[in-house]
Design a protein around this motif. Structure first.
Motif, PDB file in Angstrom:
ATOM      1  N   GLY A  76       0.755  -1.234   0.066  1.00 20.46           N
ATOM      2  CA  GLY A  76       0.246  -0.110   0.133  1.00 20.46           C
ATOM      3  C   GLY A  76       0.765   1.375   0.114  1.00 20.46           C
ATOM      4  N   ASP A  77       2.182   1.180  -0.136  1.00 20.98           N
ATOM      5  CA  ASP A  77       2.948   2.442  -0.209  1.00 20.98           C
ATOM      6  C   ASP A  77       2.468   3.470  -1.251  1.00 20.98           C
ATOM      7  OD1 ASP A  77       5.609   3.452   0.973  1.00 20.98           O
ATOM      8  OD2 ASP A  77       5.899   3.616  -1.020  1.00 20.98           O
ATOM      9  N   GLN A  78       2.196   4.475  -0.774  1.00 23.29           N
ATOM     10  CA  GLN A  78       1.694   5.479  -1.553  1.00 23.29           C
ATOM     11  C   GLN A  78       2.764   6.123  -2.466  1.00 23.29           C
ATOM     12  OE1 GLN A  78      -1.516   6.400  -2.473  1.00 23.29           O
ATOM     13  NE2 GLN A  78      -1.516   4.226  -1.188  1.00 23.29           N
ATOM     14  N   ASP A  79       4.139   6.369  -2.255  1.00 21.82           N
ATOM     15  CA  ASP A  79       5.382   6.743  -3.035  1.00 21.82           C
ATOM     16  C   ASP A  79       5.469   5.584  -4.096  1.00 21.82           C
ATOM     17  OD1 ASP A  79       5.825   9.287  -1.852  1.00 21.82           O
ATOM     18  OD2 ASP A  79       7.027   8.380  -0.229  1.00 21.82           O
ATOM     19  N   ALA A  80       5.417   4.660  -3.755  1.00 20.70           N
ATOM     20  CA  ALA A  80       5.621   3.475  -4.779  1.00 20.70           C
ATOM     21  C   ALA A  80       4.275   3.547  -5.892  1.00 20.70           C
ATOM     22  CB  ALA A  80       5.432   1.921  -4.280  1.00 20.70           C
ATOM     23  N   ARG A  81       3.362   3.904  -5.334  1.00 20.53           N
ATOM     24  CA  ARG A  81       2.317   4.013  -6.651  1.00 20.53           C
ATOM     25  C   ARG A  81       2.675   5.375  -7.429  1.00 20.53           C
ATOM     26  NH1 ARG A  81      -2.117   7.726  -7.279  1.00 20.53           N
ATOM     27  NH2 ARG A  81      -3.949   6.470  -8.128  1.00 20.53           N
ATOM     28  N   ARG A  82       2.910   6.392  -6.798  1.00 19.66           N
ATOM     29  CA  ARG A  82       3.145   7.476  -7.453  1.00 19.66           C
ATOM     30  C   ARG A  82       4.458   7.164  -8.595  1.00 19.66           C
ATOM     31  NH1 ARG A  82       7.501  10.689  -7.286  1.00 19.66           N
ATOM     32  NH2 ARG A  82       8.163   9.808  -5.238  1.00 19.66           N
ATOM     33  N   ARG A  83       5.385   6.493  -8.096  1.00 19.77           N
ATOM     34  CA  ARG A  83       6.680   6.042  -8.936  1.00 19.77           C
ATOM     35  C   ARG A  83       5.979   5.342 -10.331  1.00 19.77           C
ATOM     36  NH1 ARG A  83       9.145   5.259  -3.870  1.00 19.77           N
ATOM     37  NH2 ARG A  83      10.138   7.094  -3.384  1.00 19.77           N
ATOM     38  N   GLY A  84       5.038   4.369  -9.959  1.00 18.89           N
ATOM     39  CA  GLY A  84       4.548   3.492 -10.926  1.00 18.89           C
ATOM     40  C   GLY A  84       3.646   4.224 -11.975  1.00 18.89           C
ATOM     41  N   VAL A  85       2.875   5.200 -11.417  1.00 18.03           N
ATOM     42  CA  VAL A  85       2.103   6.190 -12.292  1.00 18.03           C
ATOM     43  C   VAL A  85       3.112   7.045 -13.166  1.00 18.03           C
ATOM     44  CG1 VAL A  85       0.333   8.081 -12.453  1.00 18.03           C
ATOM     45  CG2 VAL A  85      -0.365   5.896 -10.967  1.00 18.03           C
ATOM     46  N   LEU A  86       4.141   7.510 -12.682  1.00 12.04           N
ATOM     47  CA  LEU A  86       5.035   8.168 -13.294  1.00 12.04           C
ATOM     48  C   LEU A  86       5.699   7.599 -14.333  1.00 12.04           C
ATOM     49  CD1 LEU A  86       6.763  10.630 -13.845  1.00 12.04           C
ATOM     50  CD2 LEU A  86       8.309   9.954 -12.076  1.00 12.04           C
ATOM     51  N   ALA A  87       6.267   6.202 -14.301  1.00 12.86           N
ATOM     52  CA  ALA A  87       6.751   5.227 -15.180  1.00 12.86           C
ATOM     53  C   ALA A  87       5.694   5.112 -16.312  1.00 12.86           C
ATOM     54  CB  ALA A  87       7.015   4.070 -14.491  1.00 12.86           C
ATOM     55  N   ALA A  88       4.541   4.970 -15.971  1.00  8.55           N
ATOM     56  CA  ALA A  88       3.377   4.699 -17.009  1.00  8.55           C
ATOM     57  C   ALA A  88       3.184   5.899 -17.857  1.00  8.55           C
ATOM     58  CB  ALA A  88       2.104   4.217 -16.444  1.00  8.55           C
ATOM     59  N   THR A  89       3.236   7.076 -17.337  1.00  8.30           N
ATOM     60  CA  THR A  89       3.148   8.433 -18.078  1.00  8.30           C
ATOM     61  C   THR A  89       4.312   8.538 -18.920  1.00  8.30           C
ATOM     62  OG1 THR A  89       2.001   9.149 -15.871  1.00  8.30           O
ATOM     63  CG2 THR A  89       2.717  10.889 -17.742  1.00  8.30           C
ATOM     64  N   LEU A  90       5.464   8.103 -18.526  1.00  5.25           N
ATOM     65  CA  LEU A  90       6.603   8.201 -19.403  1.00  5.25           C
ATOM     66  C   LEU A  90       6.426   7.254 -20.560  1.00  5.25           C
ATOM     67  CD1 LEU A  90       9.341   8.495 -16.727  1.00  5.25           C
ATOM     68  CD2 LEU A  90       8.786  10.477 -18.116  1.00  5.25           C
ATOM     69  N   LEU A  91       6.126   5.946 -20.240  1.00  2.00           N
ATOM     70  CA  LEU A  91       5.857   5.112 -21.643  1.00  2.00           C
ATOM     71  C   LEU A  91       4.789   5.601 -22.377  1.00  2.00           C
ATOM     72  CD1 LEU A  91       6.565   2.450 -22.595  1.00  2.00           C
ATOM     73  CD2 LEU A  91       5.094   1.393 -20.879  1.00  2.00           C
TER      74      LEU A  91
END
Length: 401
Positions: A113-128
């Motif tokens: 449930g780590d929210q920083d991990a969620r943010r990083r995942g969404v950032l990576a998806a946005t870059l892709l």
């Protein structure tokens, strides 16, 4: 869980015990390494923004999810933070962020449930998603334009590897409620079905499109033998990736594509159920000194020189297990049996269990045969997909890809 499932899990309990012991030892040996390929049985350490950097922490997260032993979580915890810092610092935003952030940030968020991990995942998806070319409906591969004419660089290149990264986009859509990520993922998947997967189920590595008009121009050999060859790891990427895409979308086109590749892959395996690095490589024949000296028959004087690729085998095995879970029960056994034959061969013929100093799991992987790079080694992604497949056999329900 029914009796058949319990029996299947019990039959692979010994393998899982061996993997637990192996990964505990690897965690000590690898320490702060970013492993990619072995040299004399010892894993190297590459840049943390290299495309393979997510696979080792992904193995640790799977082990944590399966065992709940806190040391695996501790070993894996900081990898997504380190990845984000390095990629931003180097501005190295590339097409393989799914390979990096699905096994780190995304699974970390799912499990903790780590929210920083969620943010990083969404950032990576946005870059892709930012790599998407709407004219050609493809996600562009790589960054550096090759020093040729202005319209024949790699800005129009897309690769079959991208199929495995689509799960990052589907996850981001589910997580944020924004359908744009999934729209892009489906468009790339449609392009893969149309241009990468041939009618016989073989797969191209690179397709070049005109980046301005979107017109398909040609296939390129890439890491395969040639433009019309059948690089086995590319087939594994397509098989597993299309099965994942069907899981997210329920669109039968992707299931049919995964099945077509699976049938080609299984039919093309060597006698030990492990593929050559390219299914259309003409096996050179090398005379062996021992047999030549004893003047044995002509048939025994030669051995095949083309290497196998255990990383293609392990990725395909995990993809076949996905297929077995997705098709009707009357079809499931076909894919599961094929996966088990591959896994059993990897376990008995290619896995290193006895040498405590050998840091990899699967031997005889092939990284880039045309480039003469990483041949007959252990590759961290081959090891990852072997662990992933074994976890599925043990009833693992979460998914990274």
């Amino acid at each position: 869980m029914n009796g058949q499932q319990q029996e299947a899990i019990a039959s692979y309990a010994l393998l899982w015990e061996r993997l637990e012991a192996k990964l505990s030892r690897m965690a000590e040996q690898l320490a702060d390494k970013v492993p990619h390929a072995t040299r004399n049985g010892i894993y190297d350490s590459t840049r943390i923004d290299w495309w393979t950097s997510g696979f080792w922490p992904g193995m640790l997260w799977i082990m944590y999810d399966m065992t709940k032993q806190p040391q695996y979580k501790e070993w894996a915890w900081e990898w997504d933070m380190r990845l984000e810092q390095a990629i931003i610092a180097e501005s190295n935003f590339h097409h393989d962020v799914g390979f990096q952030f699905l096994p780190t940030a995304v699974i970390k968020h799912k499990l903790t449930g780590d929210q920083d991990a969620r943010r990083r995942g969404v950032l990576a998806a946005t870059l892709l998603a930012g790599r998407y070319n709407p004219a050609g409906r493809f996600i562009r591969a790589w960054n550096q334009v090759k020093p040729t004419s202005w319209n024949h660089g790699n800005e129009g290149w897309s690769i079959i590897d991208s199929t495995m990264n689509l799960s990052l986009l589907f996850w981001a859509s589910e997580e944020t409620g924004d359908p744009r990520y999934a729209h892009i993922a489906r468009e790339q998947a449609n392009t893969v079905v149309e241009h990468f997967i041939r009618p016989d189920g073989s797969v191209r590595h690179i397709c070049r499109f005109d980046p301005f008009t979107g017109e398909f121009m040609e296939a390129l050999g890439g890491q395969g033998l040639g433009p019309e060859s059948a690089w086995s790891r590319g087939a594994a990427w397509a098989l597993h990736g299309m099965a994942n895409t069907y899981r997210y979308t329920g669109d039968i086109r992707y299931l049919d594509a995964a099945k077509r590749v699976a049938h080609f892959f299984v039919a093309s395996l060597e006698e030990d159920s492990i593929p050559l690095w390219d299914f259309r490589a003409e096996p050179e024949k090398l005379e062996t000194p021992a047999t030549a000296a004893t003047h044995q028959s002509a048939e025994s004087l030669f051995i095949a020189a083309e290497p196998r690729d255990t990383s293609a085998a392990s990725c395909a095995a995990s993809g076949l297990l996905e297929l077995a879970d997705q098709v009707p029960q009357t079809e499931s056994a076909v894919y599961r049996r094929s996966a088990l034959r591959i896994i059993d061969s990897l376990t008995t013929r290619y896995a290193e269990w006895d040498d405590p100093n050998y840091e990899g799991i699967l031997k005889e992987a092939t990284g880039h045969r045309p480039g003469d790079q990483n041949i007959n080694v252990s590759l961290i992604y081959g090891d990852y997909y072997y662990v992933e497949a074994a976890a599925k056999l043990m009833g693992w329900k979460n998914r990274i890809f």
